[in-house]
Design an enzyme around this catalytic site. Structure first.
Site, mmCIF file in Angstrom:
data_model
loop_
_atom_site.group_PDB
_atom_site.id
_atom_site.type_symbol
_atom_site.label_atom_id
_atom_site.label_comp_id
_atom_site.label_asym_id
_atom_site.label_seq_id
_atom_site.Cartn_x
_atom_site.Cartn_y
_atom_site.Cartn_z
ATOM 1 N N THR A 193 0.828 -1.212 0.000
ATOM 2 C CA THR A 193 0.000 0.000 0.000
ATOM 3 C C THR A 193 0.861 1.262 0.000
ATOM 4 O O THR A 193 1.999 1.261 0.485
ATOM 5 C CB THR A 193 -0.908 0.051 1.243
ATOM 6 O OG1 THR A 193 -0.101 0.024 2.432
ATOM 7 C CG2 THR A 193 -1.895 -1.096 1.253
ATOM 8 N N GLU A 239 -4.081 4.365 3.778
ATOM 9 C CA GLU A 239 -3.257 3.531 2.910
ATOM 10 C C GLU A 239 -4.064 3.084 1.698
ATOM 11 O O GLU A 239 -5.213 2.660 1.841
ATOM 12 C CB GLU A 239 -2.760 2.306 3.678
ATOM 13 C CG GLU A 239 -1.897 2.655 4.887
ATOM 14 C CD GLU A 239 -1.433 1.410 5.629
ATOM 15 O OE1 GLU A 239 -0.712 0.611 5.000
ATOM 16 O OE2 GLU A 239 -1.801 1.246 6.802
#
Length: 315
Positions: free
Chosen positions: A212, A260
């Site tokens: 991420t 994220e």
């Protein structure tokens, strides 16, 4: 579109203009009505359209510590305003000294001496000057003295968001804080966006097979409620479908709240140090702690699949 920071940035030979003043955080659909009216009026009169806004938010100066979560950074607001046909944006540094400017002095120093207003377009509840003492009625009186028109536009449109409440920045912030990004999207006329620089996190996503981009959001950003969302990741001029996680990562006893974004089906992305944007399309589920790492991975796989479907449905 020209961007000025402070009255001293305005060109000395600047002529007449149509002006609208406000924080315009989010440039939501109500704001768009006013701004579009100002642009249309400017075209009719053959002069530029100018938006006057403030930095920081006036409430932070008048009541320190009360800065509201921001729906859009100033550069983003400028992009949106340019898209509406605005010719110039004047960002006035809002200081304690500036906050003490009387409504009459504001009119002279900003609208008359610098912007040479030919018309001023505002919403019905517009207030300005020291202790917000100025209103549209006072502005209209000043217009008769200094030769500018004042036009009032009703910005209070509504839809299904917030149970049919009139669209406003306050309502938008509340919906975002509740995770209702679909409702916020209806008000904004586009998905809510969060921006920032990608920083190194714990890199657990990479270890789990879902790397991420850990976005260090800009100060005072309105971040949606903890949970998983479908959306887009904007990076290096590319728009990528994304599964977005907001929260403290309870699976690993995290304490720091993060945003994220996992770029779905993308491999080998290196975004560290880049400024990126994340658009929130839809809420998928709330934040949770799972019994095992295997259960977490199973849920993450399902989340990504659901996010892929939601983004694909956008066409």
């Amino acid at each position: 579109m020209q961007r000025w920071r402070g009255l001293e940035d305005i060109p000395e030979d600047w002529g007449r203009s149509v002006v609208t003043i406000g924080s315009y955080d989010g440039v939501h659909r109500g704001h768009q009505l006013i701004i579009k009216h100002a642009v249309d009026r400017a075209r009719e009169l053959g002069v530029p359209a100018v938006v006057v806004t403030f930095d920081p938010h006036p409430s932070e100066v008048v009541r320190p510590g009360s800065h509201p979560p921001l729906l859009a950074a100033h550069h983003r607001r400028c992009e949106l305003m340019a898209g509406l046909g605005v010719d110039a944006v004047l960002i006035l540094p809002f200081t304690t000294e500036f906050s003490k400017l009387s409504p009459a002095d504001f009119v002279v120093k900003v609208l008359v001496d610098k912007l040479h207003a030919k018309a001023v377009v505002e919403g019905p509840n517009f207030r300005f000057g020291h202790k917000a003492a100025g209103n549209v009625e006072f502005l209209a009186e000043q217009g008769k003295v200094y030769d500018f028109e004042v036009e009032v536009v009703d910005l209070y449109v509504s839809g299904t968001a917030g149970g049919g409440q009139p669209f406003s920045s306050t309502l938008t912030r509340r919906l975002i804080a509740q995770g209702d990004v679909e409702g916020a999207r209806e008000i904004l006329g586009r998905p809510h966006r969060v921006e920032g620089v990608v920083v190194r996190g714990a890199q657990r996503g990479r270890e789990l097979g879902f790397p991420t981009a850990n976005v260090e959001t800009l100060p005072h950003t309105a971040v949606p409620a903890d949970g998983v969302y479908a959306g887009y990741l904007h990076a290096q001029g590319e728009v990528m479908p994304a599964a977005i996680s907001v929260g403290t990562n309870p699976q690993f006893d995290g304490t720091e709240r993060t945003v994220e974004a996992y770029a779905i089906d993308r491999v080998g992305l290196d975004l560290y140090g880049l400024h990126v944007a994340v658009d929130f399309l839809a809420y998928v589920r709330g934040q949770a702690k799972f019994e095992s790492l295997e259960a977490l991975l199973e849920q993450m796989t399902a989340d990504v699949s659901r996010c892929r479907e939601i983004v694909a449905a956008e066409g």
